[in-house]
Design an enzyme around this catalytic site. Structure first.
Site, mmCIF file in Angstrom:
data_model
loop_
_atom_site.group_PDB
_atom_site.id
_atom_site.type_symbol
_atom_site.label_atom_id
_atom_site.label_comp_id
_atom_site.label_asym_id
_atom_site.label_seq_id
_atom_site.Cartn_x
_atom_site.Cartn_y
_atom_site.Cartn_z
ATOM 1 N N ASP A 68 0.858 -1.186 0.000
ATOM 2 C CA ASP A 68 0.000 0.000 0.000
ATOM 3 C C ASP A 68 0.895 1.237 0.000
ATOM 4 O O ASP A 68 2.113 1.153 0.144
ATOM 5 C CB ASP A 68 -0.965 -0.023 1.181
ATOM 6 C CG ASP A 68 -0.266 -0.080 2.528
ATOM 7 O OD1 ASP A 68 0.934 0.235 2.588
ATOM 8 O OD2 ASP A 68 -0.915 -0.446 3.529
ATOM 9 N N HIS B 297 -5.702 -21.637 10.603
ATOM 10 C CA HIS B 297 -7.080 -22.026 10.269
ATOM 11 C C HIS B 297 -7.799 -20.905 9.522
ATOM 12 O O HIS B 297 -8.414 -21.138 8.469
ATOM 13 C CB HIS B 297 -7.877 -22.386 11.525
ATOM 14 C CG HIS B 297 -9.343 -22.477 11.240
ATOM 15 N ND1 HIS B 297 -9.922 -23.580 10.642
ATOM 16 C CD2 HIS B 297 -10.343 -21.561 11.376
ATOM 17 C CE1 HIS B 297 -11.212 -23.347 10.450
ATOM 18 N NE2 HIS B 297 -11.490 -22.129 10.886
ATOM 19 N N GLY C 110 0.970 3.864 2.029
ATOM 20 C CA GLY C 110 1.265 4.531 3.290
ATOM 21 C C GLY C 110 0.240 5.571 3.672
ATOM 22 O O GLY C 110 0.193 6.014 4.819
ATOM 23 N N GLY C 111 -0.605 5.959 2.720
ATOM 24 C CA GLY C 111 -1.551 7.040 2.977
ATOM 25 C C GLY C 111 -2.547 6.743 4.073
ATOM 26 O O GLY C 111 -2.790 7.572 4.965
ATOM 27 N N GLN D 150 -11.477 7.321 -5.305
ATOM 28 C CA GLN D 150 -12.039 7.876 -4.076
ATOM 29 C C GLN D 150 -13.385 8.541 -4.409
ATOM 30 O O GLN D 150 -13.844 8.474 -5.539
ATOM 31 C CB GLN D 150 -11.063 8.863 -3.438
ATOM 32 C CG GLN D 150 -9.785 8.236 -2.892
ATOM 33 C CD GLN D 150 -10.011 7.399 -1.645
ATOM 34 O OE1 GLN D 150 -11.109 7.334 -1.080
ATOM 35 N NE2 GLN D 150 -8.958 6.714 -1.204
ATOM 36 N N CYS E 100 -7.512 -28.012 12.490
ATOM 37 C CA CYS E 100 -8.691 -28.876 12.400
ATOM 38 C C CYS E 100 -8.310 -30.337 12.206
ATOM 39 O O CYS E 100 -8.994 -31.236 12.709
ATOM 40 C CB CYS E 100 -9.584 -28.418 11.244
ATOM 41 S SG CYS E 100 -10.297 -26.774 11.493
ATOM 42 N N CYS F 65 -6.858 -27.582 7.416
ATOM 43 C CA CYS F 65 -5.727 -26.961 8.106
ATOM 44 C C CYS F 65 -5.266 -27.819 9.286
ATOM 45 O O CYS F 65 -6.019 -28.652 9.794
ATOM 46 C CB CYS F 65 -6.100 -25.556 8.583
ATOM 47 S SG CYS F 65 -6.976 -25.524 10.169
#
Length: 375
Positions: free
Chosen positions: A92, A335, A94-95, A189, A309, A306
């Site tokens: 991302d 999981h 950083g905003g 936006q 489980c 997983c």
């Protein structure tokens, strides 16, 4: 070098399945990106994250620029080598973290100055600096720098913020330059306003990006309002480019987003919830801390592949959570990430088979049944 590309392989209503191709590997869409904020998915080894089915991780520009710094990561061979993840990484800009975490921030046309939430040191992020940091990190998909106002906000605030983000998007595009094999995504936006979203989408397409994100949602507006925006926002973006919904979400948020044409999502929820004893299952959320699980020899979810489980009982998971053992965070996170990736796989299959509406009905019906009854 192989270039970044996106190919849709099937559609069912507005839902799409396809493949994003990058030099570091393919990303099957719809895709869920586990969040590796500080160059790690908390409580998980990278190979284990891959075992869950993840094709791509998200890294966080704000956190990494502060610690250990992008320059240090670059000297050590880039983010992929640093964190031992050789598949694609999206960072991302950083905003959002500057807006939500940083103390004493000051916003100008140039960018944002702020004090670190870690040690109070002063920093500045501009569109150009965000592109520089993400290049130093070596991320495969780079996000343009934007401002994300918290909702609710008045129309003028949202409009002014959106227009600033569009000017920053143009500067991000210029600073990113021509980098074959790497991609830059623009961020739409406009809050909850359809006309402002349309203006933003048009401005982004004039600039030209490799993919497009729907930003500014999952910031407090609620699911109904988010879905109202997603009923129109993805349609305002190009059909032939990936669409990324940032920061979403709960399983039913994700299913609803895919139904409305979203291809990529990320969220801290599966890992954060795992560490606090919440498990996502086909039958809804299970709170492993509850006393009802203390003597229960059954697995969290009998259909799950997983290790939590497959190899452990609810009683054991309850015990290690209540005892604050590290293995609790490991197993519960494993999981949840497996559940999320299996959810994406099931949606990809249903879209390809043209049975997505029926699959959605079954998904919601199973969750409404609730957890298995106590013994």
């Amino acid at each position: 070098m192989q270039r970044f590309s996106f190919a849709r392989t099937a559609t069912d209503g507005k839902a799409r399945t396809g493949v994003i191709s990058t030099p570091r590997g393919d990303i099957r869409t719809p895709a869920f990106m586990p969040v590796g904020t500080a160059a790690t998915v908390k409580a998980m080894m990278p190979a284990s994250v891959r075992e869950t089915g993840a094709d791509i991780l998200l890294g966080n520009t704000y956190h990494l620029m502060l610690r250990p710094t992008a320059e240090r990561i670059d000297r050590l061979g880039g983010l992929h080598k640093f964190m031992n993840w050789e598949r694609p990484i999206l960072t991302d800009s950083g905003g959002f973290q500057v807006m939500s975490l940083a103390a004493l921030r000051k916003l100008t046309e140039r960018g944002v100055t702020f004090k670190s939430h870690i040690d109070g040191s002063k920093h500045e992020i501009t569109p150009e600096r965000s592109m520089e940091i993400q290049k130093l990190l070596g991320s495969d998909i780079v996000m343009c720098f934007d401002e994300c106002p918290a909702l609710p906000a008045d129309r003028k605030t949202i409009s002014d913020s959106m227009q600033l983000s569009m000017r920053w998007a143009a500067r991000s595009r210029d600073a990113f330059g021509d980098r074959p094999g790497y991609a830059l995504f623009g961020i739409q936006q406009g809050g909850l306003e359809e006309d402002l979203r349309a203006q933003s989408a048009a401005a982004l397409q004039d600039i030209g990006f490799d993919g497009y994100a729907v930003g500014g949602l999952a910031v407090g507006e609620g699911q109904a309002a988010m879905f109202r925006v997603l009923d129109f926002a993805p349609d305002q973006l190009p059909q032939d480019k990936p669409r990324y919904l940032m920061g979403v979400g709960k399983p039913d948020d994700i299913v609803g987003a895919v139904a409305r044409g979203i291809d990529m999502m990320d969220c801290v929820l599966p890992s954060r919830s795992g560490r606090t004893g919440q498990a996502f299952t086909r039958h809804g959320v299970v709170n492993i801390k509850n006393a009802r699980h203390a003597d229960d020899p059954r697995p969290l979810d009998a259909a799950c592949r997983c290790p939590a489980c497959r190899d452990y009982s609810r009683a054991y998971l309850h015990h290690v959570f209540r005892s604050q053992e590290i293995i609790s965070s490991m197993l519960m996170t494993w999981h949840n990430l497996t559940y999320y990736q299996d959810l994406m796989s099931a949606m990809r299959a249903a879209i390809a088979q043209g049975t997505f509406a029926d699959w959605q009905d079954a998904f919601h019906a199973a969750r409404e049944e609730g957890d298995i009854p106590p013994l």
